[in-house]
Design an enzyme around this catalytic site. Structure first.
Site, PDB file in Angstrom:
ATOM      1  N   ASP A   1       0.578   3.674   2.299  1.00 15.08           N
ATOM      2  CA  ASP A   1       0.424   4.284   3.620  1.00 15.08           C
ATOM      3  C   ASP A   1      -0.570   5.448   3.521  1.00 15.08           C
ATOM      4  O   ASP A   1      -1.604   5.296   2.868  1.00 15.08           O
ATOM      5  CB  ASP A   1       1.792   4.680   4.197  1.00 15.08           C
ATOM      6  CG  ASP A   1       1.760   4.812   5.711  1.00 15.08           C
ATOM      7  OD1 ASP A   1       1.168   3.930   6.359  1.00 15.08           O
ATOM      8  OD2 ASP A   1       2.285   5.804   6.242  1.00 15.08           O
TER       9      ASP A   1
ATOM     10  N   ASP B   1       0.853  -1.207   0.000  1.00 13.52           N
ATOM     11  CA  ASP B   1       0.000   0.000   0.000  1.00 13.52           C
ATOM     12  C   ASP B   1       0.881   1.247   0.000  1.00 13.52           C
ATOM     13  O   ASP B   1       2.102   1.150   0.156  1.00 13.52           O
ATOM     14  CB  ASP B   1      -0.867   0.009   1.267  1.00 13.52           C
ATOM     15  CG  ASP B   1      -0.003  -0.055   2.523  1.00 13.52           C
ATOM     16  OD1 ASP B   1       0.281  -1.186   2.965  1.00 13.52           O
ATOM     17  OD2 ASP B   1       0.452   0.996   3.015  1.00 13.52           O
TER      18      ASP B   1
HETATM   19  N1  LIG Z   1       1.231   1.262   5.789  1.00 17.79           N
HETATM   20  C1  LIG Z   1       1.775   0.408   6.638  1.00 17.79           C
HETATM   21  N2  LIG Z   1       2.251   0.833   7.830  1.00 17.79           N
HETATM   22  C2  LIG Z   1       2.836  -0.056   8.699  1.00 17.79           C
HETATM   23  N3  LIG Z   1       2.967  -1.357   8.447  1.00 17.79           N
HETATM   24  C3  LIG Z   1       2.507  -1.818   7.283  1.00 17.79           C
HETATM   25  N4  LIG Z   1       2.491  -3.045   6.751  1.00 17.79           N
HETATM   26  C4  LIG Z   1       1.918  -2.967   5.538  1.00 17.79           C
HETATM   27  N5  LIG Z   1       1.534  -1.712   5.259  1.00 17.79           N
HETATM   28  C5  LIG Z   1       1.903  -0.972   6.339  1.00 17.79           C
END
Ligand SMILES: Nc1ncnc2[nH]cnc12
Ligand SMILES: CSC[C@H]1O[C@H](OP(=O)(O)O)[C@H](O)[C@@H]1O
Length: 304
Positions: free
Chosen positions: A223, A221
């Site tokens: 974030d 992703d």
């Molecule tokens: N955006 C994110 N923040 C922290 N850990 C993650 N693991 C997968 N995506 C994450």
């Protein structure tokens, strides 16, 4: 299994979110060692690659993903792997991307870490003991293992649609909630490229146990830093987890034999093996007997 060189288990794999088993290798047995720091997250699965190489696989979050990132028994995990004879660990982790060019589905091998955990995770084997040690952590991953992995992982990813990114900096946050938009933008301004909740204290403990350790980060992703875009949710992460896990299994099976051979030759272990000799404070020579016994489990070269 015998004590023959080909039956040595030199390579440990830690699987993260989505990567709960290595079902493309042949199952040999499960072991569940007791360590002075308790039991690992789950029984460790020993499997065999087609060429006969053995590997130890440990799922970080336990069976059925029942252990939250802050509660992972990282000391027991690293100690248990070391007790099996493992000398290098390749750890997988589902991560958020803090850079446009690192797309969900891409892989990255970071070389730096920014610690945003909150001090609630036991982060040293020496914690609470009468022996003090300060491990070198300027290079938090094994440089030689990273170098070894780069070309091989890149080749293994050929045709999978996943790109490999090198020399990245990973932020390790406490969680379990994801970051705010403000935090996500701040991490970018600090030079962070990736974010997870798991690389620490795992990497620190591997260093203290003199194991070579590298992380293969699999992006799921973006974030929460992108303007006019939904902030990350677990549901978004799940969309990419399964494909990333399949690719991770393929990468592992592809590089395993060579990894084992390299570990056997000792070449890629030379930075970590023996490194704690210069990290244990000399005054700690007069330590409590039971503390020495505890540390002998991970560092038999210095303690008995
Ligand atoms: N955006 C994110 N923040 C922290 N850990 C993650 N693991 C997968 N995506 C994450
Ligand atoms: C499921 S999203 C957050 C969760 O995923 C990552 O786990 P792992 O590193 O074990 O793959 C991240 O670190 C968080 O623990």
């Amino acid at each position: 299994m015998t004590d023959a060189p080909e039956d040595k288990i030199l390579v440990g794999i830690i699987g993260g979110s989505g990567l709960y088993h290595m079902d493309n290798l042949t199952f040999v047995k499960e072991v569940n060692p007791d360590t002075p720091w308790g039991k690992p997250s789950a029984p460790i699965v020993i499997s065999k690659a087609p060429g006969g190489t053995l590997v130890a696989f440990l799922t970080r979050h336990g069976k059925g993903h029942s252990i939250a990132p802050s509660d992972v028994p990282a000391r027991a995990n690293i100690a248990a792997l070391k007790s099996l004879g493992v000398r290098l660990i390749v750890a997988f982790s589902a991560v958020g991307s803090l850079r446009e060019e690192i797309r969900p589905g891409d892989f990255a091998i970071p070389s730096q870490i920014i610690d945003r955990t909150k001090g609630v995770r036991p982060a040293s084997f020496f914690q609470g003991l009468s022996i003090v040690a300060h491990a070198q952590f300027g290079d938090p991953f094994s440089n030689k293992l990273i170098q070894f992995l780069e070309s091989r992982v890149r080749k293994a990813l050929d045709g999978t649609g996943s790109e490999l990114h090198m020399d990245k900096c990973i932020v390790c946050m406490e969680g379990p909630q994801f970051s705010t938009r403000a935090e996500s933008k701040m991490y970018r301004s600090w030079g962070g490229d990736l974010i997870n909740m798991s690389v620490l204290p795992e990497a620190k403990l591997a260093r203290e146990a003199e194991l070579s350790y590298a992380l293969i980060a699999t992006a799921t992703d973006y974030d929460s830093w992108r303007p006019n875009t939904e902030a990350v949710t677990a549901a978004e992460v799940f969309k990419t987890l399964q494909k990333n896990a399949e690719t991770s299994r393929h990468v592992t099976a592809t590089i395993l034999e060579e990894l084992h051979t390299a570990a056997e030759s000792g070449d890629i272990l030379s930075e970590e093996a023996g490194s704690m000799k210069y990290s244990i404070m000399p005054r700690s020579e007069k330590h409590a007997e039971e503390d020495g016994k505890k540390l002998a489990f991970i560092l038999p070269a210095y303690f008995s």
